[in-house]
Scaffold this active site. Structure first.
Site, PDB file in Angstrom:
ATOM      1  N   THR A 197       0.859  -1.272   0.008  1.00 26.68           N
ATOM      2  CA  THR A 197      -0.066   0.069  -0.140  1.00 26.68           C
ATOM      3  C   THR A 197       0.997   1.442  -0.097  1.00 26.68           C
ATOM      4  O   THR A 197       1.890   1.309   0.539  1.00 26.68           O
ATOM      5  CB  THR A 197      -1.033   0.039   1.280  1.00 26.68           C
ATOM      6  OG1 THR A 197      -1.645  -1.203   1.082  1.00 26.68           O
ATOM      7  CG2 THR A 197      -1.824   1.133   1.289  1.00 26.68           C
TER       8      THR A 197
ATOM      9  N   SER B 189      -5.892  -0.316  -3.306  1.00 24.18           N
ATOM     10  CA  SER B 189      -6.584  -1.123  -3.930  1.00 24.18           C
ATOM     11  C   SER B 189      -6.210  -1.720  -5.392  1.00 24.18           C
ATOM     12  O   SER B 189      -6.099  -2.645  -5.678  1.00 24.18           O
ATOM     13  CB  SER B 189      -8.124  -0.839  -3.919  1.00 24.18           C
ATOM     14  OG  SER B 189      -8.537  -0.631  -2.528  1.00 24.18           O
TER      15      SER B 189
ATOM     16  N   THR C 299       2.505  -3.420   8.233  1.00 28.41           N
ATOM     17  CA  THR C 299       2.624  -4.269   9.622  1.00 28.41           C
ATOM     18  C   THR C 299       3.925  -4.728   9.940  1.00 28.41           C
ATOM     19  O   THR C 299       4.621  -5.548   9.028  1.00 28.41           O
ATOM     20  CB  THR C 299       1.561  -5.286   9.541  1.00 28.41           C
ATOM     21  OG1 THR C 299       0.268  -4.506   9.317  1.00 28.41           O
ATOM     22  CG2 THR C 299       1.349  -5.931  10.831  1.00 28.41           C
TER      23      THR C 299
ATOM     24  N   GLU D 282      -3.433 -15.149  -1.950  1.00 24.88           N
ATOM     25  CA  GLU D 282      -4.359 -16.232  -1.768  1.00 24.88           C
ATOM     26  C   GLU D 282      -4.293 -16.487  -0.330  1.00 24.88           C
ATOM     27  O   GLU D 282      -5.270 -16.660   0.651  1.00 24.88           O
ATOM     28  CB  GLU D 282      -4.340 -17.472  -2.773  1.00 24.88           C
ATOM     29  CG  GLU D 282      -4.678 -17.153  -4.066  1.00 24.88           C
ATOM     30  CD  GLU D 282      -4.784 -18.671  -4.735  1.00 24.88           C
ATOM     31  OE1 GLU D 282      -4.404 -19.426  -4.256  1.00 24.88           O
ATOM     32  OE2 GLU D 282      -4.998 -18.438  -6.172  1.00 24.88           O
TER      33      GLU D 282
ATOM     34  N   ARG E  70     -25.168 -13.801  33.715  1.00 26.80           N
ATOM     35  CA  ARG E  70     -26.059 -12.420  34.083  1.00 26.80           C
ATOM     36  C   ARG E  70     -27.391 -12.786  34.084  1.00 26.80           C
ATOM     37  O   ARG E  70     -28.076 -13.623  33.231  1.00 26.80           O
ATOM     38  CB  ARG E  70     -25.691 -11.542  32.856  1.00 26.80           C
ATOM     39  CG  ARG E  70     -26.732 -10.198  32.916  1.00 26.80           C
ATOM     40  CD  ARG E  70     -26.331  -9.201  34.009  1.00 26.80           C
ATOM     41  NE  ARG E  70     -26.985  -8.101  33.873  1.00 26.80           N
ATOM     42  CZ  ARG E  70     -27.196  -7.162  34.823  1.00 26.80           C
ATOM     43  NH1 ARG E  70     -27.153  -7.511  36.065  1.00 26.80           N
ATOM     44  NH2 ARG E  70     -27.851  -6.159  34.548  1.00 26.80           N
TER      45      ARG E  70
ATOM     46  N   GLY F 112     -24.258  -5.467  27.000  1.00 28.16           N
ATOM     47  CA  GLY F 112     -24.790  -4.226  27.525  1.00 28.16           C
ATOM     48  C   GLY F 112     -23.990  -3.260  27.880  1.00 28.16           C
ATOM     49  O   GLY F 112     -22.906  -3.175  27.202  1.00 28.16           O
TER      50      GLY F 112
ATOM     51  N   GLU G 270      -6.098  -6.543   3.246  1.00 27.85           N
ATOM     52  CA  GLU G 270      -5.897  -7.555   2.412  1.00 27.85           C
ATOM     53  C   GLU G 270      -6.868  -7.478   1.161  1.00 27.85           C
ATOM     54  O   GLU G 270      -7.241  -8.360   0.656  1.00 27.85           O
ATOM     55  CB  GLU G 270      -5.874  -9.008   2.971  1.00 27.85           C
ATOM     56  CG  GLU G 270      -5.076  -9.984   2.331  1.00 27.85           C
ATOM     57  CD  GLU G 270      -3.587  -9.973   2.964  1.00 27.85           C
ATOM     58  OE1 GLU G 270      -2.647 -10.248   2.118  1.00 27.85           O
ATOM     59  OE2 GLU G 270      -3.502  -9.208   3.817  1.00 27.85           O
TER      60      GLU G 270
END
Length: 385
Positions: free
Chosen positions: A126, A132, A158, A241, A269, A340, A364
């Site tokens: 990227t 893309s 990353t 892939e 709960r 909640g 990805e």
């Protein structure tokens, strides 16, 4: 298809990782993430278990396994903390690229050390101008004697600060037609690129995502993957892939964690004198969550089985990534609903699942791109004999 369908030795690997996740990861992941602490000790334990060698072929790795086993291990890591699964993502794709396309010298130099985790790899696709449309990358590599001079930048990379190898997509022939024929992969090492900054993120905080800057960097000609220019785009498409299966498996793991926590909480709960799972509105959520997670796991294993069989699996991998990531996002939200107000608290893991889940939707290849890939492959397959 499940872990029980694997050979016994691979079943044992998945189960061992699952026990380690329950013992060493889940009790500490929230604290580490809130502190912004890099999980160095956990990464070292993953090295000792052979996790970084799972996707490296047996010729170079003592811990090589099938893609199905690799996917299930990835899901277990993500069930504990999605960032740990991210630490193996690009690494495993680069290992597959080297095994499939690397020169013998490149394979021998990198793969044995990648298998042990001594060297961890990242991939750089990227760019700030977009991610893309990989054929439109602008990072240039110009041959100058025995080196390539590289100019450009990459983003959202990353593991960039901890990588000993970064497989980088570059343009070696900007005038090529079609465009993909002008793209190559360079195996870049630390010192050949500047890691300019770490990017702040909604989730996925355990591992770094960085910007990379090339400004006249010199990368040896011997770092060209496979030794031939113009093959990088097709090489990376094949590697993706496995990357999409890995991202889908991460989504399965996060979804499973969100389901497990919601199921436990719904039994603990009570409202109106009974556990909340007995209320139909909560019970229906649990039923749908469990169905989505199970279906996602089956899609992941189906795509992984195709890779193991040597079949082209971009359709199956795309379907798995699309469905699993969308299911994960919904399951994380429904888990928060069941919890909640408690689910909105950073003291519980539920809010982390909700922050981590969107990455799989956009990572990805965005799901909007995935739908286009799936459609094209459906049409192509309908025309095959």
């Amino acid at each position: 298809m499940s872990v029980r369908d694997l050979p016994e030795d691979e079943q044992a690997i998945v189960e061992a990782v699952a026990r380690w996740v329950d013992r060493e990861v889940r009790p500490h992941a929230g604290r580490l993430e809130r502190a912004g602490e890099y999980p160095a000790a956990l990464i070292d334990q993953m090295k000792e278990m052979g996790v970084f060698g799972l996707a490296v072929p047996a010729r170079w790795s003592d811990s090589a396994v099938s893609t199905r086993c690799f996917a299930l291990v990835t899901a277990e890591l993500a069930r504990g903390w999605m960032s740990l699964a991210g630490a193996t993502g690009g690494h495993s794709v680069v290992a597959r690229l080297l095994a499939a396309y690397g020169t013998p010298e490149q394979q021998q130099r990198w793969l044995p050390r990648m298998a042990t985790g001594e060297v961890r790899a990242a991939m750089a696709l990227t760019e700030p101008s977009g991610g893309s449309d990989l054929q439109d990358i602008r990072t240039r590599a110009v041959r100058d004697g025995d080196a390539y001079v590289v100019d450009g930048s990459k983003t959202w990379i990353t593991n960039a600060r901890h990588a000993g190898l970064i497989a980088t997509l570059v343009k070696t022939d900007p005038a090529a037609s079609p465009r993909h024929r002008g793209i190559s992969i360079l195996l870049v090492e630390p010192g050949q690129v500047e890691v300019s900054r770490d990017l702040p993120k909604l989730g996925y905080r355990g591992v770094e995502s960085c910007e990379l800057s090339f400004a006249g960097a010199r990368v040896p000609v011997g770092a060209l993957l496979g030794g031939e220019e113009g093959r990088g785009f097709a090489q990376f498409m094949t590697g993706l892939e496995l990357g999409r299966v890995q991202v889908a498996a991460r989504a399965v793991g996060v979804g499973q964690a969100a389901l497990d926590d919601a199921l436990a909480y719904a039994q603990r709960r009570e409202t109106f004198g009974r556990p909340i799972w007995e209320h139909q509105s909560v019970g229906n959520l649990l039923a749908d969550m469990a169905t989505k997670v199970h279906a996602a796991r089956l899609l992941v294993l189906d795509a992984a089985a195709g890779i193991d069989a040597g079949r082209r699996s971009d359709l199956e991998a795309g379907m798995a990534k699309l469905y699993a990531s969308e299911a994960c996002m919904q399951v994380a939200l429904d888990s928060m609903r069941i919890h909640g107000a408690a689910g909105y608290s950073a003291e519980l893991d539920v809010e982390r699942y909700f922050r981590d889940a969107p990455l799989m939707i956009v990572g990805e290849g965005t799901n909007e791109i995935q739908r286009g890939v799936i459609t094209r492959r459906l049409v192509e397959r309908s025309r095959e004999p």
